[in-house]
Structures are given as C-alpha cells and as structure tokens.
Motif scaffolding. Structure first.
Motif, PDB file in Angstrom:
ATOM      1  N   LEU A 136      27.718 -50.864 -20.020  1.00  0.00           N
ATOM      2  CA  LEU A 136      26.724 -49.793 -19.984  1.00  0.00           C
ATOM      3  C   LEU A 136      25.315 -50.365 -19.916  1.00  0.00           C
ATOM      4  N   TYR A 137      25.056 -51.424 -20.679  1.00  0.00           N
ATOM      5  CA  TYR A 137      23.721 -52.034 -20.666  1.00  0.00           C
ATOM      6  C   TYR A 137      23.338 -52.509 -19.268  1.00  0.00           C
ATOM      7  N   PHE A 138      24.224 -53.229 -18.609  1.00  0.00           N
ATOM      8  CA  PHE A 138      23.897 -53.751 -17.285  1.00  0.00           C
ATOM      9  C   PHE A 138      23.878 -52.636 -16.233  1.00  0.00           C
ATOM     10  N   GLN A 139      24.644 -51.591 -16.420  1.00  0.00           N
ATOM     11  CA  GLN A 139      24.544 -50.441 -15.521  1.00  0.00           C
ATOM     12  C   GLN A 139      23.171 -49.785 -15.642  1.00  0.00           C
ATOM     13  N   LYS A 388      22.931 -54.864  -7.790  1.00  0.00           N
ATOM     14  CA  LYS A 388      24.113 -54.232  -8.374  1.00  0.00           C
ATOM     15  C   LYS A 388      25.213 -55.256  -8.656  1.00  0.00           C
ATOM     16  N   GLU A 389      25.464 -56.142  -7.706  1.00  0.00           N
ATOM     17  CA  GLU A 389      26.526 -57.130  -7.875  1.00  0.00           C
ATOM     18  C   GLU A 389      26.166 -58.169  -8.934  1.00  0.00           C
ATOM     19  N   LEU A 390      24.885 -58.548  -9.011  1.00  0.00           N
ATOM     20  CA  LEU A 390      24.475 -59.531 -10.014  1.00  0.00           C
ATOM     21  C   LEU A 390      24.633 -58.969 -11.423  1.00  0.00           C
ATOM     22  N   ASN A 391      24.247 -57.716 -11.634  1.00  0.00           N
ATOM     23  CA  ASN A 391      24.424 -57.107 -12.957  1.00  0.00           C
ATOM     24  C   ASN A 391      25.899 -56.895 -13.286  1.00  0.00           C
ATOM     25  N   ARG A 392      26.688 -56.575 -12.265  1.00  0.00           N
ATOM     26  CA  ARG A 392      28.132 -56.478 -12.497  1.00  0.00           C
ATOM     27  C   ARG A 392      28.706 -57.830 -12.894  1.00  0.00           C
ATOM     28  N   LEU A 393      28.209 -58.910 -12.249  1.00  0.00           N
ATOM     29  CA  LEU A 393      28.663 -60.250 -12.588  1.00  0.00           C
ATOM     30  C   LEU A 393      28.246 -60.623 -14.008  1.00  0.00           C
TER      31      LEU A 393
END
Length: 414
Positions: A136-139, A388-393
């Motif tokens: 949730l934080y990175f989203q 988006k992909e970096l925060n998902r990573l």
C-alpha cells in the motif's frame, strides 16, 4: 496496556478524521490487540486448558437405592421402616494401568497444539499484514507521481485547447494529448483499485474503519538486509521456531500418547463398592463389599490399538515431509531475496535519479517545442511505467524479506 495504546495512537487519530497514519510497529501493535481471529484463537487456548482440568477429574461415585414396593405380609406399600426392606449400594470406578495420567498427558499435548496453532495463525496473518502494508505504501508513492503528472498534463491539454482555438496547433496533436491524459487516468484507476483492495484487507486485519496511510522512512527500508548467517543456520532456526513445525511435532506426540492410552484401555477397570441389605439377605442388616471388572475375552481394544499405531506412522511421515518443506522454503526465500536485491540495486539508484531529472524539465521543454509531441508522449509513458514498475519492485523487495521472516518463523529485521 490498552490505555497506553490509546494515548500512543491519539496524535495519529487526530491527524486526519478520514485517515489513520501508522508506522509498521504501530500497525503490528494494533493488529495484536484488535484482530478478531487472534481474539477468537485465545478462547481456543482457554478451552484447551479447561480440557486438562476435565481430564484430571475422577469419576463420580454412584449410589443406588432399592425399596420394597409392597409388603404382602403387612399389606403396606413402600414399606421401608424397621420391618420393611431396603437395599443401598455405593460403588466407585477405579482406573487401572495409569489411564487417568495418560488422559491428562494427552489433554496437555492437545492444549499445546492449540497454542502452536495460534502462533501459526499469528505468523500467517502478520505476514499478510506486513506485505499489504508496504505494498500500500509504494502504491501511494506511485499514485502521488501519477497525480502530479495528470495535474500538469491537464494544464498542458487546457493550454493546447486554447492554442487549437487560435489555430496554432492541430487537432491531431490535441487529441493525442487527450488520449495520453485518458491513458494516465486509466492507469491511475488500476493502481487505485489495487490500493482499495489492500486498504480493505488491512482494515479487516486491524479491525479499523478509517483508511490507513502507512508511514515508512528510509532507515526502516534499509534495515531489511540479508542476515550474515548461512542458509543451513536459517534452516535450523526455522525448524526450531516455526509454529507449523511444532504443530507437526505435537501431532506426532499426540499419536504416541494416544497409542499408550489405547493400550491402557485394554486393561479392565475395577469397580469397588459396598452394599447394605436390610432384610433380603441370609441375615438381617447385611453389609457387604463388592469388586467388579470386565473380563477381556472378546474386546481387548485390538482395533483401536492398531489404528493408533498406524496413526503414529502417518504423523511421522508428515513430520518428515514438513522438515523437507521448511528446508526448501528457507532456501527459496533466501534465493528470492538475492534475485530481487540484484535487480533493485541495478536500477534503483541512478535510474531513478535520471528519470526524475528528465521529468522535471519535460513539460517545459515540450511547451517550448524543444521536443516533439511523439517524443513527449513516449517519455511520459516511459516515465510513468518505469515509476510504477520501480515501486512494485521495491514492494516486492520488502515482501521477499518478510517472506524470509515468515518461513524462518522469527523476526530477523527490526
């Protein structure tokens, strides 16, 4: 303890009426206090302790009374006086072969099993809590980037509409920018829906009504580092600490204790008692003692003993399988961390900085026509997708470390 927690969380509750800002430690504390599954599990532990008390109780003595219904010599109904007849008998069941102690031992192991199951539930739910918390934080970090991009792009679209009205830009350029804005809003909605799902799970785990805003600092993120100890050492810790391993071991011990109990049940119990017969025996006011037991000719509990012996073998095989599973899970978790760390370290530092530098001057350069429309759209899409992909990573990185906590059954990172 609850009063302390209220004062501790009061500043957070007063921050915003609609959201609750929580650090990971505060979320952990609320989770232990409020989670309904954990509260229900504590009642199971209390029930297990009550079963020990029940197993330790002795059987109640039994009393029987027989009276004369009708005395034909005296023509009296229920003649129980001095000239009448009554028989009083008392007997007590006495366990043999240590059955009571074996039942107590089995109940104690069953109570321990309940505690291990509670600990395993706590382990699983905490892993879910931590994973959802950081996801949730990175989203939210990704959404804040999207919000800034959408706001700026909306301003650019408005400016282009004005220029289109003056015939300074083509309809194709305006529609392409509007399509980009539409795509960004769609991407934001997709992230928002996943964020809503995480909010729902977290609020259920914490038994809260307010939306949750995770508080995470860089120091906390840096604390997630692979321990220096070997994989073999982590495996040994997992086999010692994991609650589901202890559950498997407890089930094996229960099978062994049940086997001992079933063998003891093959030994007949004794019933010892006394009897008083007022006028129905060979002497008046007869007093006697009685001893009774079953004769183990037909039923020697053979089937239950055989089933209990087979259950031991079954549980030992499951315990061996659990050991293999735990070893493999620890190995896989460590390998996953190494792979994620290798990927994060290869892209996070310079990659993130360079994209931020590019993004800062992107809109200004486009409005000055230093870059073309196609270059602008391509860079915007690339920037947002990479963000988006970096925060998902980054979320996957924390999840990998929390998975190692989960498979070892111990807090490895503070």
């Amino acid at each position: 303890m609850r009063l302390f927690a209220v004062f501790w969380l009061l500043p957070l509750l007063s921050f915003a009426q609609d959201s609750l800002r929580l650090s990971r430690r505060q979320a952990d504390s609320l989770f232990v206090q409020n989670n309904l599954l954990l509260l229900a599990g504590r009642f199971r532990i209390e029930a297990g302790q009550a079963e020990i008390i029940q197993a330790s109780l002795y059987e109640n003595p039994s009393v029987s009374l027989e009276v004369s219904a009708y005395n034909p010599e005296r023509a009296r109904v229920l003649d129980v006086g001095r000239q009448g007849q009554k028989i009083i008998a008392v007997d007590q069941l006495l366990y043999t072969a240590g059955k009571r102690n074996k039942r107590i031992a089995l109940a104690q192991e069953s109570a321990r099993l309940t505690q291990y199951e509670f600990a395993d539930l706590l382990r699983s739910l905490r892993f879910e809590l931590r994973t959802r918390f950081f996801e949730l934080y990175f989203q939210q970090q990704t959404l804040s980037r999207y919000d800034r991009q959408i706001t700026t792009l909306q301003g650019t679209v408005t400016a282009f509409e004005q220029q289109y009205d003056k015939n300074n830009v083509s309809l194709r350029e305006l529609l392409r920018l509007k399509a980009l804005l539409f795509q960004l809003n769609n991407d934001r909605l997709e992230i928002q829906l996943r964020q809503t799902e995480n909010q729902q799970v977290l609020r259920t785990l914490l038994s809260l009504e307010q939306p949750i805003q995770p508080l995470v600092d860089d120091g906390q993120l840096r604390s997630y580092r692979l321990p220096a100890e070997s994989v073999d050492s982590l495996r040994e810790r997992a086999l010692r600490q994991r609650a589901d391993v202890q559950v498997s071991q407890s089930l094996t011990r229960q099978a062994e204790l049940n086997y001992n109990l079933q063998k003891a049940l093959a030994v007949p119990d004794l019933r010892v008692g006394g009897v008083y017969d007022q006028a129905g025996s060979y002497v008046q006011n007869y007093l006697g003692v009685s001893v009774a037991m079953e004769l183990p000719f037909l039923n020697r509990n053979q089937g239950a003993i055989k089933a209990a012996r087979s259950q031991i073998g079954y549980q030992k095989q499951l315990q061996t399988q659990k050991t293999v599973q735990v070893n493999q899970e620890v190995t896989a978790a460590v390998q996953k961390i190494r792979e994620v760390e290798r990927t994060v370290q290869s892209v996070e530092s310079r990659f993130s900085e360079q994209f931020e530098q590019l993004n800062q001057g992107l809109f200004a350069n486009f409005q000055k026509r230093n870059i073309s429309l196609l270059e602008f759209i391509d860079l915007i899409e690339t920037y947002n997708e990479s963000t988006k992909e970096l925060n998902r990573l980054r979320a996957d990185r924390i999840s990998a470390y929390e998975e190692l906590n989960y498979v070892v059954g111990e807090e490895l990172f503070n």
